[in-house]
Write an enzyme that holds these catalytic residues in place. Sequence first.
Site, short mmCIF file in Angstrom:
data_model
loop_
_atom_site.label_atom_id
_atom_site.label_comp_id
_atom_site.label_asym_id
_atom_site.label_seq_id
_atom_site.Cartn_x
_atom_site.Cartn_y
_atom_site.Cartn_z
N ASP A 160 3.24 3.85 -9.77
CA ASP A 160 2.81 4.17 -8.54
C ASP A 160 2.12 2.88 -7.35
OD1 ASP A 160 0.75 4.80 -8.24
OD2 ASP A 160 0.30 6.21 -6.37
N GLU A 161 1.55 2.08 -8.70
CA GLU A 161 0.58 1.04 -8.18
C GLU A 161 1.03 -0.32 -8.97
OE1 GLU A 161 -2.48 3.95 -9.86
OE2 GLU A 161 -3.53 1.60 -10.34
N ASP A 195 -0.77 1.11 -3.65
CA ASP A 195 -0.54 2.11 -4.64
C ASP A 195 0.40 3.17 -3.75
OD1 ASP A 195 -2.34 4.16 -7.42
OD2 ASP A 195 -1.49 4.89 -5.19
N1 DCP Z 1 -0.68 12.27 -11.14
C1 DCP Z 1 -0.67 12.79 -12.36
N2 DCP Z 1 -1.94 13.93 -12.50
C2 DCP Z 1 -3.30 13.21 -12.31
C3 DCP Z 1 -3.19 12.14 -11.52
C4 DCP Z 1 -1.94 11.72 -11.48
O1 DCP Z 1 0.55 14.36 -12.65
N3 DCP Z 1 -4.09 14.09 -12.88
C5 DCP Z 1 0.75 12.02 -10.80
C6 DCP Z 1 1.10 12.14 -9.93
C7 DCP Z 1 0.45 11.40 -8.63
C8 DCP Z 1 0.71 10.00 -9.33
O2 DCP Z 1 0.57 10.48 -10.63
O3 DCP Z 1 1.66 10.87 -7.75
C9 DCP Z 1 -0.21 9.21 -8.65
O4 DCP Z 1 -1.19 9.46 -9.61
P1 DCP Z 1 -2.42 8.46 -7.96
O5 DCP Z 1 -3.59 8.28 -8.55
O6 DCP Z 1 -2.33 7.09 -7.18
O7 DCP Z 1 -2.95 9.86 -7.13
P2 DCP Z 1 -1.59 9.89 -5.85
O8 DCP Z 1 -0.43 8.89 -5.62
O9 DCP Z 1 -1.03 11.41 -5.65
O10 DCP Z 1 -2.35 9.87 -4.51
P3 DCP Z 1 -3.09 8.98 -3.01
O11 DCP Z 1 -2.59 8.98 -2.53
O12 DCP Z 1 -5.14 9.48 -3.88
O13 DCP Z 1 -2.64 7.28 -4.45
CA CA Z 2 -0.91 6.67 -5.92
CA CA Z 3 -1.65 5.22 -8.70
#
Ligand code: DCP
Ligand code: CA
Ligand code: CA
Length: 363
Positions: free
Chosen positions: A109-110, A9
């Site tokens: 992203d995963e 991720d």
């Molecule tokens: N995303 C979004 N709205 C949300 C959650 C996520 O648009 N409520 C988008 C933005 C994030 C991407 O999806 O960058 C990936 O979500 P993740 O849950 O993997 O969160 P992040 O990558 O941002 O953070 P982490 O470092 O916790 O994985």
């Molecule tokens: Ca992420």
């Molecule tokens: Ca993710």
Amino acid sequence: MVRVVGHLDLDYFYAQVEEVLDPSLKVKPVLVCVFSGRTEDSGVVATANYLARNLGVKSGIPIATAKRKLQGIDAAIIRMRHEKYEAVSERVMSLVEENVDVLEQTGIDEAFFDLTGSSGGDFGGARATAIRIKESVLKSEGLTCSVGLGQSKAVAKIASDYQKPNGLTVVAPESTISFLGPLPVTRLYGVGPKAAEAMELMGVKTVGELSKRSAQDLEARFGRKLAAYFAAAAIGADTEPVAPRGEPTQLSRIVTLKQNTTNPEVAFEQLSGAIEDVHRRLVSRGASFRVISAMAILSDLTVKTKSKTFETPVSDLATMRDATKRLLTELSGTAGKEFRRVGVRVSDFGSSENQSSLSQYLG
Ligand code: DCP
Ligand code: CA
Ligand code: CA
């Protein structure tokens, strides 16, 4: 044979991509926002970097709330640029794919991946592969990610989330039970707030407690199928395979022009990199196409498309460029409005049989 399953991720993905595109952002809180357009601040935070998270900003909160938390602080508030993240995501996924036996992408992203064959079931060897993957993602895209390894998808997913950002958590089979035991049941994939509430009513809060409940107990609450899954997941024994998602039936890219234009040459110039990108993805899949389309989103936001069908499948860049140029010219002749965004899409795939996935594994 024991399976070796991984989950990767990317860390604070959208915000990290923005930091890569503009490294000066790295020292400040960064918020990537989806503006609804109703008022200046209507909308939500899609994600935020860790500096912003430390100040209480997180995904899903209203932009206005985030701004209040950041009052007086020099923060970057950025409009979400999905095409950018999409393009980075695709490059990262193909990079990971090169290093693993099977890749199953589950989000922008995963992805899950399987290393059973290439590691021969050795978690030490798999750890080295995971390190190599993290290094190459960092080197080629400048991005950190968090990776987990375990004997099943459920374990790998929890492991990738265990240490973030830039984490690597390896849960070897013999430590699975002790790793999972203390975690709250909500960490298990498929245990939402409802199931967690039902479990709490049974006196079950941790995965360890869940693993000690009898099949009958669980079946009475959750029915047979779910009970069996929960019982298996609680000891990391879920058996779902890592399965590649169905091959896409089309590939496309769209770009926003620097300025609206009626000139197809100007639009083509700016689409050129995107055509190369689509071509590269096509080639990496060993695919070829019969239909190519040019899309244009006009200044009034209407969408126009023109397509060309080839008699036999093609995959070469020159043909793609040529056809796209012609199609854009045709579009500009009939559009009646300026181009705002333009795109290219190839579809109706046949495979050009120069690539066998089996040979990749054996190589
Ligand atoms: N995303 C979004 N709205 C949300 C959650 C996520 O648009 N409520 C988008 C933005 C994030 C991407 O999806 O960058 C990936 O979500 P993740 O849950 O993997 O969160 P992040 O990558 O941002 O953070 P982490 O470092 O916790 O994985
Ligand atoms: Ca992420
Ligand atoms: Ca993710």
